[in-house]
Design an enzyme around this catalytic site. Structure first.
Site, PDB file in Angstrom:
ATOM      1  N   ARG A 169       1.023  -1.077   0.286  1.00 32.97           N
ATOM      2  CA  ARG A 169       0.472  -0.303  -0.225  1.00 32.97           C
ATOM      3  C   ARG A 169       1.061   1.071   0.236  1.00 32.97           C
ATOM      4  NH1 ARG A 169      -3.589  -2.329  -2.026  1.00 32.97           N
ATOM      5  NH2 ARG A 169      -5.545  -3.196  -1.106  1.00 32.97           N
TER       6      ARG A 169
ATOM      7  N   ASP B  37       3.779   0.830  -7.728  1.00 37.21           N
ATOM      8  CA  ASP B  37       2.762  -0.344  -7.892  1.00 37.21           C
ATOM      9  C   ASP B  37       1.435   0.701  -6.977  1.00 37.21           C
ATOM     10  OD1 ASP B  37       1.657  -1.523  -9.885  1.00 37.21           O
ATOM     11  OD2 ASP B  37       0.287  -3.001  -8.365  1.00 37.21           O
TER      12      ASP B  37
ATOM     13  N   GLU C 254      -4.445   6.924  -5.409  1.00 34.41           N
ATOM     14  CA  GLU C 254      -4.749   6.410  -6.947  1.00 34.41           C
ATOM     15  C   GLU C 254      -6.125   6.677  -7.129  1.00 34.41           C
ATOM     16  OE1 GLU C 254      -4.079   2.613  -6.181  1.00 34.41           O
ATOM     17  OE2 GLU C 254      -2.222   2.297  -4.921  1.00 34.41           O
TER      18      GLU C 254
ATOM     19  N   HIS D  83      -1.266   0.009 -10.224  1.00 33.59           N
ATOM     20  CA  HIS D  83      -1.627  -1.146  -9.020  1.00 33.59           C
ATOM     21  C   HIS D  83      -2.452  -2.026 -10.081  1.00 33.59           C
ATOM     22  CE1 HIS D  83      -3.917  -1.099  -4.740  1.00 33.59           C
ATOM     23  NE2 HIS D  83      -3.485  -2.214  -5.809  1.00 33.59           N
TER      24      HIS D  83
END
Lengths: 319, 319
Positions: free
Chosen positions: A230, A254, A259, A278
């Site tokens: 995270r 990622d 986001e 992600h």
């Protein structure tokens, strides 16, 4: 007993698996594409597989929510569940294989500057070779020794690294691919000798900003970081500064604090930073999807038979 | 006995290794950056480590040429050696580790569309996830089971593929990571069930155009190709057509018929083609460089003691 399955990605094959398990459990299944399709006669569903965040907040009839993700941080607010007794299971364990492949790929991409060659090739240019690093003889530290961390370690082992050290809360992990497992409290001692730091942690109070500016400074300047857990685990501003000033060799993120990563984020322009949207653990891989559905069905039988459920989330720990 | 070491990449550490072996062999060593630095008093050198293509063509005194590459195709012309008896060794065996890492990285990059995410990120865009493939449960065929093919197979095995089939001239290879090893004559039978074709072949008459248009058509349309051997093994025009028309899922080429790849080549614009500038086996990785020098020194002792040399090239086979 009504089960709602909310998903845009499952196909006939997975639907059949679920229907077969539901038949055994004596339940009716309703397949929906989104939470917005829950009609008034389905509001009393006992079980939901899917991201039914709104229903969980309002329905006292909901007894079990299974989310097809490993992270459950978005369900950890005090008002997340109208029914305080509602069970929550996640799909941690379905993502190890796919995320491990992502970690291996982006690690080697950074170490071998493959992104630079690719960027040059987009412009039709034959790039000049740059110095390479390697997983061979690399000192790897894996922060988070769950399914993702261990799946990565097993694959990384085949590349003959110098060491793979796992770091987790308990300091214990049975996975043989780890040469050593340390407690999170000992993290600072291993960072100075880490050449590749892999982070696969859930978002909890303890992991918030765990890679702080101070800890980042403990890493050698030729270290690489990969984060697939995270975004909250990393001080993103500090990371951008460290990368831009060459105090770290590279990072592959990622996951991010926000986001999608906002257009104005300085991370887009940060040096030696590989950004992926992600996707390390997305559900498009058949294997991941099957595993996900199998895990739900396994616990559906457990639930129906009154047995202990296998993928239950500890709401206090948050994972 | 004079030894010329011609290299731009070796450092003090490797020089010391060579000097120590040369002392045992009773030889003097001269370190040069390029073949053009060979002064008249060094023309009579008995041994050269490096790409001394011109000296080999003219010197009858040269008794052993060791090239720091795996491929020796550029030394296979009838007039390559003025001294017909000149020994030739190569450095096949030094590149397995580094090239295997490259193969793993580019394979996963293609299967997971990481290049697309990276290309979007260069422009500050958060890309939409695309469907993924995986090394897990993948049917892999490795054409060429030498050091590179076996190093790759050992690493690939950790990703739990469905199968790894080796293909080589003899149809025999002891490497346990291969589930099966076939003869080159049987290649056509395995192509239709291949999802990832890895090519690590030397450039010889037999391997010229081995992946012809006809053979390419035997691969399923969701297959990926990686070539790290020599460009001559592939029909590049056919590959471009197959990729552009979607009859193959992707290819990663590190080697080409003409290098650097000419600006006007259609390959630069070919769909789903990942181009790297012959870097899979470059000598910038410390491990590769050390291994390379160790192999030369091992044979230097063998040479001095009149023993059989370990890394001799069979000039008839061409590798």
């Amino acid at each position: 007993m009504k089960i709602l399955v909310i998903s845009t990605v499952i196909k006939d094959k997975q639907k059949e698996t679920i229907m077969s398990a539901a038949a055994k459990a004596g339940a009716e299944v309703y397949f929906l594409q989104s939470e917005n399709e829950i009609t008034s006669d389905l509001q009393d569903a006992e079980i939901v597989y899917g991201f039914a965040v709104k229903l969980a907040k309002t329905s006292k009839k909901l007894k079990w929510l299974c989310v097809p993700s490993a992270g459950v941080d978005f369900l950890m607010r005090p008002d997340s569940f109208a029914n305080e007794e509602c069970l929550l299971t996640n799909s941690a364990g379905a993502y190890g294989v796919t995320i491990a492949e992502h970690i291996i790929a982006v690690s080697i991409m950074m170490m071998r500057n493959i992104t630079d060659y690719y960027a040059a090739s987009i412009n039709g240019k034959w790039a000049v070779p740059k110095p390479q690093k390697s997983l061979k003889d690399c000192r790897i530290t894996v922060l988070g020794t769950g399914d993702i961390g261990t799946s990565f370690a097993r694959r990384a082992k085949a590349f003959e690294p110098e060491s793979i050290v796992g770091v987790c809360r308990s300091g214990r992990c049975d996975e043989a691919a780890f040469d050593r497992v340390m407690k999170v409290e000992e993290l600072d001692s291993i960072l100075p000798e880490t050449e590749l730091l892999v982070m696969s942690l859930p978002a909890t109070k303890e992991t918030e900003n765990i890679l702080s500016r101070e800890r980042m400074a403990l890493l050698p300047s030729d270290a690489y970081i990969v984060n697939v857990g995270r975004g909250s685990a990393i001080d993103e501003d500090a990371l951008a500064e460290f990368l831009d000033s060459g105090r770290l060799a590279g990072a592959a993120l990622d996951v991010f604090r926000t986001e999608p990563l906002p257009e104005e984020s300085r991370l887009w322009k940060t040096k030696n930073l590989l950004i992926t949207p992600h996707v390390a653990g997305n559900l498009t891989l058949e294997h991941t999807l099957n595993r996900n559905v199998e895990m739900f069905c396994e616990d559906l039988i457990n639930y129906a038979e009154g047995k202990e459920m296998r993928y239950l989330v500890d709401r206090k720990k948050g994972y």
